[in-house]
Design an enzyme around this catalytic site. Sequence first.
Site, short mmCIF file in Angstrom:
data_model
loop_
_atom_site.label_atom_id
_atom_site.label_comp_id
_atom_site.label_asym_id
_atom_site.label_seq_id
_atom_site.Cartn_x
_atom_site.Cartn_y
_atom_site.Cartn_z
N LYS A 142 4.99 -0.74 2.83
CA LYS A 142 6.18 -0.75 1.96
C LYS A 142 6.92 -2.09 2.05
CE LYS A 142 6.96 4.19 2.71
NZ LYS A 142 6.31 4.75 1.54
N HIS A 156 11.97 12.83 4.59
CA HIS A 156 10.57 12.81 4.14
C HIS A 156 9.82 13.84 4.97
CE1 HIS A 156 6.52 11.14 3.55
NE2 HIS A 156 7.00 10.39 2.57
#
Lengths: 310, 402
Positions: free
Chosen positions: B220, B118
């Site tokens: 998340k 990421h």
Amino acid sequence: MFCIIALIIFSILGIFSATHRELAKEALDCVFRRVTLRPCNTGFREKIKSRILVRLLSRSTFLARLFNRHFELLSWIFFILMIASTFWTVKGGYNYYLYGSCNGLNQNGFCAFDPKGENNKVTEINATCGAVEKKEKNVTLKDVDLSSFSTKNIGSKNTVVLIGCYECDYTRKAYADIQKLVREQKTNYIFAHYPAKENTNYLSGVGYCVYKEYGERFWQFNDYLFTVDKVSIYGKDYMERILNNFEFDVNKINECLNSTETTSVVENQLKQLQKTHLYGTPTVFINGKAFVGPKPYRVYRNEIKKFIIF
Amino acid sequence: MLNYEKIKNDFPLLNKQAQKKPIVYFDSACMSLKPKQVIEAMNEYYFYFPACSGRSSHRLGELVTKKIKEARQIVANFINADEQEVIFTRNTTEAVNLLANSLDLKNEDLVLTTDKEHNSNLIPWQMLIKKKGIRHEIVKSKNDGTFDFEKYKELVKTSRLVSMVHTSNLDGTTIPAKEIIKTAHENGVLVFLDAAQSAPHIKIDVKDLDVDFLAFSGHKMLGPTGTGVFYGKYNLLEKFEPFMVGGDTVEYSTYTDHKMLKAPEKFEAGLQDYAGIIGLGEAVNYLEAIGFDNIREQELELNRYITEEISKFPKIKIIGPTNPALRSGIISFYIDDMDMHQVALMLDEMSSVMIRSGQHCVHSWFNDKKIKNSARVSLYFYNTMEEAEEFISGLNKIIKIL
């Protein structure tokens, strides 16, 4: 291309709906990015394409596939159509402003601004066995002698010729505007009576004689004939009463009417008017250009002012 | 076994409709849904004790301090860490930045990452290349998308730090963390794991992994947005210089000097998101109650079904291993010459199925592979087989128009 089409469509829809106003803003952002040579990566294109696709998909997979595969091509086609229709719309608006018809001077096709075609309506005259086809473009003053018709403001820069009949509705509609035009623009003005309906034939002679005998006073008399109840002018007896009211000498007028000279002049006037190939009344010539049907006042004024682009 | 009636009751969104269709939320890798319990815990703070923690001695201040301590303990237990090893951050990104700016990396020090990082675990190191002259190497995955251990073993020898994504948000693959850490330690190399995608789905035991640093995000894993955790072994944290300092990070200060507090306080500068931290503690409690075995079982069943169905479309290519068991709750796929944003938008418009499309903050991988973008289905325990079927049904219609 898609962004431009979307901007125009959503801007119009945005007048009525807040949702579409937001989409119009997104489209504007997209157009602005493209104009400033940046990629339109806001996802707007995909969003709208997807919405259309989903709607098409619920009806026909084939149509949705076609739309998906040829989206860019369809965007271009719609863009070109939009440009073309915009051009024709603007031209139509321009024509309407200038000629009173979206399709151009004296053209009868459908016009959204004048759906009933009021600005082109005429009282059709009895067809003569002429060799020239009845078409707008054939209407002309070429080789036409107008010297025997009632005239005023001689020597002016512009010339207006009104050919109409006293008992025709459309001539009556145009008459007031023509008088206003002549008054305001100080144009040379020629009036010609065309007996579109046979029962007013004799009025051509009356008009000629009043003008011959009384000159400028004719115009007041003429105004009256265009405003008085139509039925009244059909009868000769009533006409005599009108002449009396205007303090015209009826005997003198009758003498004039019965003279061979008048008969000859009136016959010649009719011949001259037929040479214009006119097919209906009113027909107005402004500096030689024909306007068939009762146009809005601005149309006549614009011709004098020469506000014409193409 | 999962109790779906209770789960549906806990997540109000699952009872909502969009365009007259029940909402199917398949974007949990980006942001998970939040159960009522988390929201209520946060509201409780705002309604009844909205005070400062660790500063005010009045009873409300004391209560907040107690709640934050409890939350820290819950989170520490969650990853089997000690309380003082848990630092609250805004998210994983902030945690990686904390590490990059606090670890004494020097010129020529090598940082090793995977090829599926990421941007949060890539850009900070690229910045240090410019600032400090460190080196950065990538361990490229094997053709099937799995970790290339042989390549790693070669590169780790000369590294200073291994900083890797535990479970990839791109394709859901999980690296063999324990072996990676063991090998790194044998070479005297520190290891950081980006557990943003693993912590919500598998049990993390930092002691068992022996990982040096680890980070994950609250949003998340059922927690509130703006919450994250940075874990570090205490002896290492003690050596760190905090990169952000200020209120509540020092024991005292004079006009010319100060004395820093110990970890974790010295890393938590300024007033913290107390409601968020309390909510995060509640989210962890909820997850523990659900149980990772149940989570894993549900995700795998759905992933297996979706993978099987997607494989029937020859035009669709799945990113990563074909075996769904190796891809956590993620199915990332693309179609050549097709903008996957359009697929995602159509699924939303047509079936109220919410999936992510784009490059998922892993631009580097997409640019390297020259793939425009992908659509990503990311599952969680609150997703059902009916939802998976709805997704496949919608996808089936879309495929027909290609």
